[in-house]
Write an enzyme that holds these catalytic residues in place. Structure first.
Site, PDB file in Angstrom:
ATOM      1  N   HIS A  54      -3.929   5.777  -4.787  1.00 35.93           N
ATOM      2  CA  HIS A  54      -3.601   6.515  -3.562  1.00 35.93           C
ATOM      3  C   HIS A  54      -3.293   7.963  -3.925  1.00 35.93           C
ATOM      4  CE1 HIS A  54      -2.266   2.860  -0.923  1.00 35.93           C
ATOM      5  NE2 HIS A  54      -3.352   2.592  -1.628  1.00 35.93           N
ATOM      6  N   GLU A  56      -0.728   9.840  -3.324  1.00 40.10           N
ATOM      7  CA  GLU A  56       0.629  10.045  -3.843  1.00 40.10           C
ATOM      8  C   GLU A  56       0.733   9.604  -5.305  1.00 40.10           C
ATOM      9  OE1 GLU A  56       1.345   8.389   0.421  1.00 40.10           O
ATOM     10  OE2 GLU A  56      -0.235   8.315  -1.094  1.00 40.10           O
ATOM     11  N   CYS A  84       2.728   4.389   2.201  1.00 36.66           N
ATOM     12  CA  CYS A  84       2.830   2.932   2.301  1.00 36.66           C
ATOM     13  C   CYS A  84       4.002   2.476   1.424  1.00 36.66           C
ATOM     14  CB  CYS A  84       1.522   2.277   1.835  1.00 36.66           C
ATOM     15  SG  CYS A  84       1.218   2.453   0.062  1.00 36.66           S
ATOM     16  N   CYS A  87       3.564   3.390  -2.366  1.00 39.50           N
ATOM     17  CA  CYS A  87       3.796   4.808  -2.645  1.00 39.50           C
ATOM     18  C   CYS A  87       5.249   5.190  -2.427  1.00 39.50           C
ATOM     19  CB  CYS A  87       2.853   5.664  -1.805  1.00 39.50           C
ATOM     20  SG  CYS A  87       1.125   5.442  -2.291  1.00 39.50           S
TER      21      CYS A  87
END
Length: 151
Positions: A54, A56, A84, A87
């Site tokens: 992701h 992040e 999410c 993260c």
């Protein structure tokens, strides 16, 4: 919201456009310390065949290398979509001081929309959270991506 939030969110948005260019869900992130961007990242889950890739996480990995530490104390993370739970956990673990996000994620957002990971009172670190910075632009980018995919 502080005066630099829009400026840095625009940089995260540019990272999201990089993800879109490679047909990834357009989510981008930058990490700032002392008014300087120390790391950038965008979604590469499909490209890397890695569920943890992701925006992040990619930015946090780069920032940790740059800082030569897993502790990102006094850093602010800017991301175009509410993090999410994975993260949000990485943000918590890295001791990031502040999180600023653009669009809210009603299905998976872990900073207040679907759940609020940081409301668990037994945690020992609570990042400041600011949501909705450039919300319309960030939401439109993601929703237009999925509309195009459904065609």
């Amino acid at each position: 919201m502080n005066s630099d939030d829009e400026k840095y969110m625009k940089q995260a948005y540019k990272e999201a456009l990089k993800a879109k260019e490679i047909d990834e869900v357009p989510i981008g992130c930058v990490i700032v310390k002392d008014d300087k961007i120390i790391a950038r990242g965008y979604n590469k889950k499909e490209r890397n065949n890695d569920v943890t890739s992701h925006a992040e996480i990619n930015a946090i990995r780069k920032a940790c290398k740059r800082m030569n530490s897993w502790r990102l104390v006094d850093c602010t993370l800017y991301v175009t979509l509410e993090p999410c739970s994975m993260c949000a956990g990485a943000i918590y673990q890295s001791r990031i001081k502040r999180v600023v996000f653009g669009a809210y994620d009603l299905k998976q957002g872990a900073l207040g929309s679907a759940l609020n990971l940081y409301s668990i009172n037994t945690l020992n670190h609570f990042p400041e959270v600011e949501g909705g910075v450039l919300k319309d632009e960030c939401s439109t980018l993601i929703s237009s991506y999925f509309k195009e995919k459904r065609k």
